[in-house]
Structure formats: C-alpha cells, structure tokens
Write a protein that holds these residues in place. Structure first.
Motif, short mmCIF file in Angstrom:
data_model
loop_
_atom_site.label_atom_id
_atom_site.label_comp_id
_atom_site.label_asym_id
_atom_site.label_seq_id
_atom_site.Cartn_x
_atom_site.Cartn_y
_atom_site.Cartn_z
N UNK A 40 9.14 16.08 7.35
CA UNK A 40 8.84 16.08 5.84
C UNK A 40 9.92 16.66 5.03
N UNK A 41 11.23 16.60 5.56
CA UNK A 41 12.25 17.51 4.72
C UNK A 41 11.91 18.63 4.14
N UNK A 42 11.25 19.55 5.06
CA UNK A 42 10.81 20.76 4.52
C UNK A 42 11.85 22.06 5.44
N UNK A 43 12.79 21.56 5.52
CA UNK A 43 13.86 22.63 6.18
C UNK A 43 13.83 23.95 5.81
N UNK A 44 13.79 24.20 4.19
CA UNK A 44 14.17 25.55 3.63
C UNK A 44 12.64 26.32 4.09
N UNK A 45 11.39 25.52 4.12
CA UNK A 45 10.10 26.37 4.37
C UNK A 45 10.35 26.98 5.88
N UNK A 46 10.92 26.10 6.72
CA UNK A 46 11.00 26.28 8.05
C UNK A 46 11.68 27.61 8.24
N UNK A 47 13.07 27.64 7.88
CA UNK A 47 13.86 28.77 7.89
C UNK A 47 13.48 30.10 7.19
N UNK A 48 12.44 29.89 6.05
CA UNK A 48 12.01 31.03 5.42
C UNK A 48 10.89 31.79 6.29
N UNK A 49 10.16 30.89 7.21
CA UNK A 49 9.26 31.43 7.93
C UNK A 49 9.95 32.27 9.11
N UNK A 50 11.28 31.45 9.56
CA UNK A 50 11.89 32.16 10.83
C UNK A 50 12.73 33.48 10.20
N UNK A 51 12.96 33.66 8.86
CA UNK A 51 13.78 34.58 8.29
C UNK A 51 15.37 34.25 8.37
#
Length: 423
Positions: free
Chosen positions: A386-397
């Motif tokens: 879903x082209x949501x890479x920024x959300x993914x890495x935000x959750x991981x820090x």
C-alpha cells in the motif's frame, strides 16, 4: 575494525549532504560582483542557502528567491519567500508573478544571477494559457503518482508553464545572466534541473501530449488547448538565450565520491553502482539485494567490509493509499528481498531531507528489521503493497529525519556488507 553499521551509514549520508552545502561549494563559481545593477533571483529547495552563500561573498544584493516552506535562510538584501513543494500553491503563483515583474525593463548592462536547484519546478508556478492552478496541481499529482521518470514529468511541466524551458531567462533579455545550479537529476542535464527555467529545450508540445497519454493522465481541456498550440518553451539556440551561461556547481557524483573517500578512510571498501540510477524503487531494491548477497559471498573471513554506493532518482508507482517516498520504499523492499540476511545493513535518503512529500529523508534497515516488525505485529509486505513505507519505519523508529538540509543532490543509498557466508 568493522564500524558500527548504523552510525557509519548515517555518517556517510551526512558527508554527502555536507559536500553539497552551497556555503561550502558555491563561492568558487561566483565571479566578481559586476558593476551596475545586479539582480539575484532563484527557486528550489536549496535556493535560499545559495542566496545566503552569494551574500557571504558579494554582500547585500537586490533580488527575490522562492524556496520550500521551512527552508528559508537569513539574507540582508535578497528577499526570501516560501511556497509549497512538491505540489504548487497560490503563494508560488504570487511570488513567481512578482519575480517576473522584477525582470521587466532590464537592459544590456544589467546582470542577473539565477540560483536554481531541485524543487524549482513546483516553486516557480505560472500556469500557461487558461490553465488554473488547481488543474496544474491535478496534472502534477497524477504524474508524480504514475511512476513516470522525472525527465518526462519535467517535459510536461515546461509546456504548461510561462517560466520553464528557458522562459525565465527570456524574461531577463537583454540582460546578461549567470545561472548557478545544484543538480538533482540523473545525468546532470541543466535542462532538467527545476524544469530548466534558464535552459532551452528541444522537446515539443506534441511530446508532452504523448507523455500524458502514455501514463494515462486525464488532462483537462485547458491543458489540451495549450499543448495543441504554440507554447513559450524556447529552443536551445534562441537569441534570447544567447547571453545566458548555465553552470552546475554541485552534483550527486561529488557527494558519492566524498562518501566513498570517508568509507575508505575507515577501512571499508567501496563500490559505486552509479550516480544516475533510475527505475521503480522496489525493482531496483530487488536487484541491489541480489547484488549485495553475491558480493558478500566474495568476502572472506577477515577481509574488510564493503559498501555499495549509489545515487540517482527512483520512482514509485502508487497503487496504495499509504505515506511513502522512493527512498523509504526502496529500503523496505530491500529488507524484504534480503530476508534478514546477516551482516547486511542499508540506508536510503533524499539529500534534501524530504522523501516524497514527507518531511523525512528516508530510513535505515538491518538484519533484524523484519523480526522487529513482526514482534510489533507489522506486516512489512502489506506496508509495501500500500506504499506506506514511512508509516512502517516510523513505527520501528528507523526513520532518518535531519530536517531541512538546505541542499539537494538527489538520492543517496549505501549498503554495508560485512564478511560472512550467507545462510
């Protein structure tokens, strides 16, 4: 001694940005301040910093520079204004109109210094014909989401504008102009930087129409009417461009070379994959993952680590509704392709500090990225879908958020490979 991976990769990115800082690099390309009237104009994410560098040498100057919101710098004479990027807004339209008014009536003895960097395409906003700002924004957004290469996007932008494709320089005629540029485009073609406001173009309105058709962009009637007629884009040999000198003073190759020298100084081998890589972010990531694993097989125990460096400008074809950008999407796809391969770490960031439309430069990954995501209940493949890479890495820090870097030499990617037989 093998460096701590995350710190090492961050240091390489920092070096790439530092070398491209106009305060460090512009002065050597600046001539003696001419006699008579001198006017400084500019646009782009690095343009305010460029103006600051000019005044550090020339002192206060008359002029107007348009930069991205949050990227302004203090100048004593040059007026710095802000507008929206990557999608133009009304502020950009107003300030571009002001700039064109300033250029009226210049004479042969006047001198114009133009400061152009990536981002100028959106910040110099002057729709052609009857095209409204809303219509231009819609076409721009559709092109950015289509996966079209930046060169093709800029070709369309030129023919829908009253300032791009050499038209800004033509507005200064018959004054003499020097355009200093920071390249953020593969191949460092001045005609592509900021859609070439000071550079002629061989492309035609028919070419722009074909690009819109190829990428299935539904253009409004006003756009079709402009492209059906004679646009204002100038040919490279046009007389109104005869007094213009275009010069690139900072480019991706310089930043990658500086990062390589820093890595070598720390005992790390380097391999440059290219400074003009284009393509779909996830496809390039898959190819780089395969290459990294192959290179790791060639490293024997006790040999120095290897870092793969690359630049250019990747694209993302939006199929989802997430928050992402080409650098974050690249490293997410890279992590999935590596499948937790031991000894391989990576970073991908945009040197302007903005990946896509987010105020995030990019992200870092390590062999534990996917396991840490799984522990948090995050499905990495679903985020990529879903082209949501920024959300993914935000959750991981794991985001890289440097803030405005005040320069722009495009993407920076580094894959650190430590010795060890792949599993």
């Amino acid at each position: 001694m093998i460096p701590e991976p995350r710190s090492f990769l961050g240091t390489l990115f920092g070096k790439a940005v530092e070398v491209a800082d106009p305060i460090r690099s512009l002065a050597a390309f600046l001539p003696e301040k001419p006699e008579g009237r001198v006017l400084v104009i500019g646009a782009g994410k690095a343009s305010a910093r460029m103006a600051e560098a000019v005044e550090a040498v020339w002192g206060p100057c008359e002029g107007l520079v348009i930069t991205r919101y949050g990227y302004a710098r203090p100048c004593k004479g040059i007026e710095i204004v802000e507008a929206a990027h990557p999608v133009p807004d009304e502020a950009g339209v107003r300030q571009t109109a002001r700039m064109l008014e300033m250029l009226n009536g210049l004479g042969e003895r006047d001198f114009v210094l133009a400061l152009i960097s990536g981002g100028a395409s959106a910040l110099l906003a002057a729709p052609a014909g009857a095209i409204t700002l809303a219509e231009k924004r819609a076409v721009n957004e559709a092109l950015l989401a289509s996966g079209a290469p930046i060169g093709q996007i800029n070709k369309v932008r030129k023919h829908l504008s009253r300032v791009k494709g050499g038209q800004l320089a033509a507005s200064c005629w018959p004054a003499k102009m020097l355009a200093l540029m920071i390249s953020d485009v593969p191949g460092d073609d001045p005609a592509l930087i900021g859609s070439g406001p000071t550079v002629g173009d061989t492309g035609t309105a028919e070419d722009a129409s074909r690009i819109l058709k190829h990428w299935k962009i539904d253009a409004p009637d006003s756009v079709a009417q402009v492209l059906a007629g004679h646009t204002g884009v100038l040919a490279p040999g046009d007389p109104k461009l005869s007094r213009v000198t275009n010069r690139i003073f900072a480019a991706p190759s310089q930043s990658l070379k500086a990062a390589a020298e820093l890595a070598n100084a720390q005992g790390v081998q380097t391999e440059l994959l290219g400074d003009a890589i284009e393509g779909e972010a996830r496809d390039v990531a898959a190819a780089h993952a395969a290459l990294a694993i192959a290179r790791q097989r060639d490293l024997v125990d006790g040999s120095s680590p290897l870092v793969l460096l690359s630049g250019g400008e990747l694209t993302v074809t939006r199929i989802g509704d997430g928050i992402g950008g080409p650098n974050a999407e690249y490293v997410l796809a890279l992590a999935l392709a590596l499948e937790g391969q031991a000894g391989i770490h990576a970073i991908a960031c945009d040197t302007d500090g903005v990946d896509g439309a987010a105020d995030v430069a990019g992200a870092v990954i390590d062999p534990a990225t996917l396991k840490r995501a799984e522990a948090l209940g995050l499905d990495a493949a679903a985020f990529l879908q879903r082209n949501d890479a920024h959300s993914f890495f935000e959750r991981l820090g794991d985001q890289v958020v440097p803030g405005p870097t005040l320069t722009n030499v495009n993407d920076f990617r580094a894959i650190l490979i430590q010795p060890g037989e792949p599993t």
